[in-house]
Design an enzyme around this catalytic site. Structure first.
Site, PDB file in Angstrom:
ATOM      1  N   PRO A 196       0.824  -1.223   0.000  1.00 25.17           N
ATOM      2  CA  PRO A 196       0.000   0.000   0.000  1.00 25.17           C
ATOM      3  C   PRO A 196       0.854   1.267   0.000  1.00 25.17           C
ATOM      4  O   PRO A 196       0.519   2.251  -0.683  1.00 25.17           O
ATOM      5  CB  PRO A 196      -0.807  -0.104   1.301  1.00 25.17           C
ATOM      6  CG  PRO A 196      -0.799  -1.557   1.651  1.00 25.17           C
ATOM      7  CD  PRO A 196       0.488  -2.127   1.118  1.00 25.17           C
ATOM      8  N   CYS A 397     -18.304  25.070  29.870  1.00 23.17           N
ATOM      9  CA  CYS A 397     -19.244  25.657  28.915  1.00 23.17           C
ATOM     10  C   CYS A 397     -20.656  25.110  29.103  1.00 23.17           C
ATOM     11  O   CYS A 397     -21.326  25.497  30.055  1.00 23.17           O
ATOM     12  CB  CYS A 397     -18.728  25.489  27.490  1.00 23.17           C
ATOM     13  SG  CYS A 397     -19.294  26.831  26.431  1.00 23.17           S
ATOM     14  N   HIS A 528     -13.595  27.771  27.767  1.00 26.43           N
ATOM     15  CA  HIS A 528     -12.990  26.442  27.594  1.00 26.43           C
ATOM     16  C   HIS A 528     -11.529  26.475  28.039  1.00 26.43           C
ATOM     17  O   HIS A 528     -10.629  26.669  27.207  1.00 26.43           O
ATOM     18  CB  HIS A 528     -13.061  26.025  26.127  1.00 26.43           C
ATOM     19  CG  HIS A 528     -14.442  25.727  25.662  1.00 26.43           C
ATOM     20  ND1 HIS A 528     -15.020  24.482  25.788  1.00 26.43           N
ATOM     21  CD2 HIS A 528     -15.372  26.514  25.094  1.00 26.43           C
ATOM     22  CE1 HIS A 528     -16.249  24.525  25.301  1.00 26.43           C
ATOM     23  NE2 HIS A 528     -16.490  25.739  24.879  1.00 26.43           N
ATOM     24  N   GLU A 530      -9.616  24.165  28.678  1.00 24.75           N
ATOM     25  CA  GLU A 530      -8.830  23.080  28.072  1.00 24.75           C
ATOM     26  C   GLU A 530      -8.054  23.541  26.843  1.00 24.75           C
ATOM     27  O   GLU A 530      -7.033  22.955  26.483  1.00 24.75           O
ATOM     28  CB  GLU A 530      -9.738  21.879  27.732  1.00 24.75           C
ATOM     29  CG  GLU A 530     -10.712  22.049  26.566  1.00 24.75           C
ATOM     30  CD  GLU A 530     -12.043  22.697  26.941  1.00 24.75           C
ATOM     31  OE1 GLU A 530     -12.113  23.353  28.007  1.00 24.75           O
ATOM     32  OE2 GLU A 530     -13.015  22.561  26.169  1.00 24.75           O
TER      33      GLU A 530
HETATM   34  N1  GLN Z   1     -24.516  25.270  23.623  1.00 26.13           N
HETATM   35  C1  GLN Z   1     -24.021  26.211  24.559  1.00 26.13           C
HETATM   36  C2  GLN Z   1     -23.934  27.607  23.990  1.00 26.13           C
HETATM   37  O1  GLN Z   1     -23.982  27.785  22.807  1.00 26.13           O
HETATM   38  C3  GLN Z   1     -22.687  25.763  25.103  1.00 26.13           C
HETATM   39  C4  GLN Z   1     -21.598  25.801  24.099  1.00 26.13           C
HETATM   40  C5  GLN Z   1     -20.401  24.944  24.445  1.00 26.13           C
HETATM   41  O2  GLN Z   1     -20.452  24.070  25.322  1.00 26.13           O
HETATM   42  N2  GLN Z   1     -19.322  25.134  23.732  1.00 26.13           N
HETATM   43  O3  GLN Z   1     -23.805  28.570  24.709  1.00 26.13           O
END
Ligand code: GLN
Length: 562
Positions: A196, A397, A528, A530
């Protein structure tokens, strides 16, 4: 005489045989070893789909959307680059077919082509080249690693290969092609097969691209006879065929590549030398200290992640949560603990397939981000369990939004507490649409229009958040359309849930936490965290979360022993 500035070098990384063999990690590791050789390195990712950015992609199908500091929504590989290179990238570094066509069409409409016929070739490849060069300039890179998504032979990425080929013609000494291939070992044969890869080489050659180096991925190392076969097929020397077997930690790959002399081969072919400057030595040392720390883990922390983006046919994938997984790992290394993840699909709590009190076994519970209606009640059940059983909790979030709703409902007594995102009539909008979002939603301007990227927040005195960050102001990356409704903040506070971080202009709640009299560690963020966790700078929130989880584990063990 003034020394002429060295031209930027470009390394194009393309994939052969199949996807998912670690082209992103290979590209990141190549970047890392060149950093260790003393160069300023940056990266570009090219994704061949029509979507203008990765923000509109389904996470089950495509994995996590990685948001850059400037708010651009990109592919998860950009996260790998940022983590390996310890560097924040910008929107110029992420290219899709859609974004390139959009730019070319906009330029055509603005008469920037001066009446010329605008053609797919050369105008699309030329626009790609321009964008890659722009990214290199923006990042002031001496070497640019450019990963072309997809596999050679696909119709979709042909124009990107054409761009690379055109660059090679102009700057033959500055452009290099690395083919990342895969060598399967079929069970019934028990032998590693090179065919391959040989075919992938030929397919690549058909598009006018000749690989300079081949990274041979496989379960096992590549032996000499097989290296020879691939060398034959590609007209390369044997030392240009790099063995890249599976290794348990992706962070050991740069060192492995150095052992395989990949850095030397690349530098040689780009006509440059290893720099012996202080930066190079420091970079290598920091990375070495980090990789060593990944191997000295005395303790364990068992963490339950209650997510909703898992299934892909019969396979459960955790691709949607890559940055969360990495952030937890680094926090573990800092605490000298191996973080063991246990995945829960929140829907299974709703259907009863999984009992929520299963969660009592774990040292910490994390509820990550997400969108839409599925699995929401299951997330609420998990959050309630963490809250009522004093299990360390981190909400991200959507996880933060649900934590506020669960608390409003079950503690403050607002039975119809909900989020506007769910569009349930007659509900109390604990989570509501942000003001600037209302018009966008109405006009369906939905792509790239959430509250995106880095924003600063101020942390309240005496809060757990401030204690954890050891700072009173922070900057974190966001991706949301909804927010905690400030109208409900006083009521939540009265019952023991406070907003411990507000956006700097004081309007948007950014972090919530439970009073420590109610819970030892219950904290959730609208942003976030992370996305900013890096091997060389683990994120304080994750470090604290793992630290608390280990405390719980030790306490439980002590109780058992008694
Ligand atoms: N759905 C939610 C918002 O739009 C959270 C978004 C998320 O977790 N990234 O605010």
């Amino acid at each position: 005489m003034k020394k002429q500035k060295q031209k930027t070098k470009y390394i194009f990384v393309v994939g052969g045989v199949m996807s998912g063999v670690g082209k992103g990690i290979t590209s990141s590791s190549i970047g890392k070893i060149l950093q260790m050789a003393g160069y300023r390195v940056s990266a570009v990712k090219i994704d061949p789909y029509i979507n203008v950015d990765a923000g509109t992609l389904n996470p089950i199908e495509h994995g996590e959307t990685f948001v850059l500091e400037d708010g651009h929504e990109t592919d998860q590989d950009m996260g790998n680059y940022e983590r390996f290179l310890n560097q924040s990238l910008t929107r110029e570094s992420y290219i899709t077919t859609g974004s390139i066509y959009q730019k070319v069409i906009q330029d055509e409409r603005a008469l920037r082509y001066d009446g010329k016929t605008v053609s797919v070739v050369p105008h699309i490849p030329l626009a790609v080249i321009k964008q890659i060069q722009k990214a290199a300039k923006k990042q002031d890179a001496e070497i640019m690693v450019v990963e072309i998504g997809g596999t050679v032979g696909e119709y979709e990425n042909i124009l990107f290969l054409e761009a690379a080929r055109m660059m090679k013609r102009k700057q033959p000494d500055d452009v290099l092609f690395v083919l990342v291939s895969y060598l399967p070992i079929p069970k019934n044969l028990g032998e590693m097969k090179t065919k391959p890869t040989q075919q992938a080489i030929r397919t690549l050659q058909e598009s006018g691209v000749f690989p300079d180096i081949i990274v041979a991925r496989g379960e096992k190392p590549l032996d000499i006879p097989r290296k020879e076969k691939i060398a034959q097929a590609s007209l390369l020397n044997r030392e240009d065929i790099i063995s890249a077997p599976d290794i348990s930690s992706i962070y050991d790959i740069p060192e492995y590549f150095i052992q395989e002399k990949l850095d030397q081969r690349i530098l040689h072919k780009l006509h440059i030398r290893k720099k012996r400057n202080r930066e190079a030595q420091e970079e290598a040392k920091k990375w070495e200290t980090f990789t060593r720390s990944t191997k000295k883990l005395r303790d364990k922390a068992h963490i339950a992640i209650v997510g909703k983006y898992f299934s892909s046919g019969d396979f459960a994938l955790t691709d949607a949560y890559v940055s969360v997984i990495e952030a937890l790992k680094y926090a573990g290394f800092t605490n000298k603990a191996k973080v063991i993840l246990h995945w829960f699909n929140s829907r299974d709590f709703e259907t009863g397939k999984q009992k929520v009190n299963e969660l009592k076994k774990y040292d910490g519970i994390l509820v990550p981000g997400g969108f839409g209606n599925t699995g929401i009640n299951g997330k609420d059940m998990a959050i309630r369990y963490a809250r009522e059983h004093a299990i360390p909790f981190l909400g991200l979030c959507l996880g933060m939004q649900r934590a506020a709703i669960e608390f409003a409902k079950n503690v403050c007594g607002i039975e119809n507490a909900e989020s506007d995102e769910r569009k349930i009539r007659g509900s109390a909008p604990i989570i509501t649409t942000m003001e600037e979002q209302k018009k966008l939603i109405k006009e369906k301007k939905l792509g790239g229009s959430m509250r995106l990227g880095a924003y600063r927040a101020r942390l309240s005195k005496g809060s757990l958040a401030r204690k954890v960050y050891k700072q009173d102001e922070i900057s974190e990356r966001h991706r949301h359309r909804y927010e905690l409704n400030p109208e409900y903040v006083p009521l939540l506070k009265k019952h023991g849930m406070r907003v411990s971080g507000w956006s700097v202009e004081g309007k948007l709640p950014e972090i919530i936490e439970l009073d420590r009299k109610l819970h030892p560690f219950f904290i959730a963020t609208q942003f976030h965290p992370e996305l900013q966790a890096r091997p060389l700078s683990p994120h304080p929130l994750f470090v604290a979360f793992i630290g608390e989880s280990m405390k719980r584990r030790k306490n439980l063990q002590k109780k058992k022993e008694k």
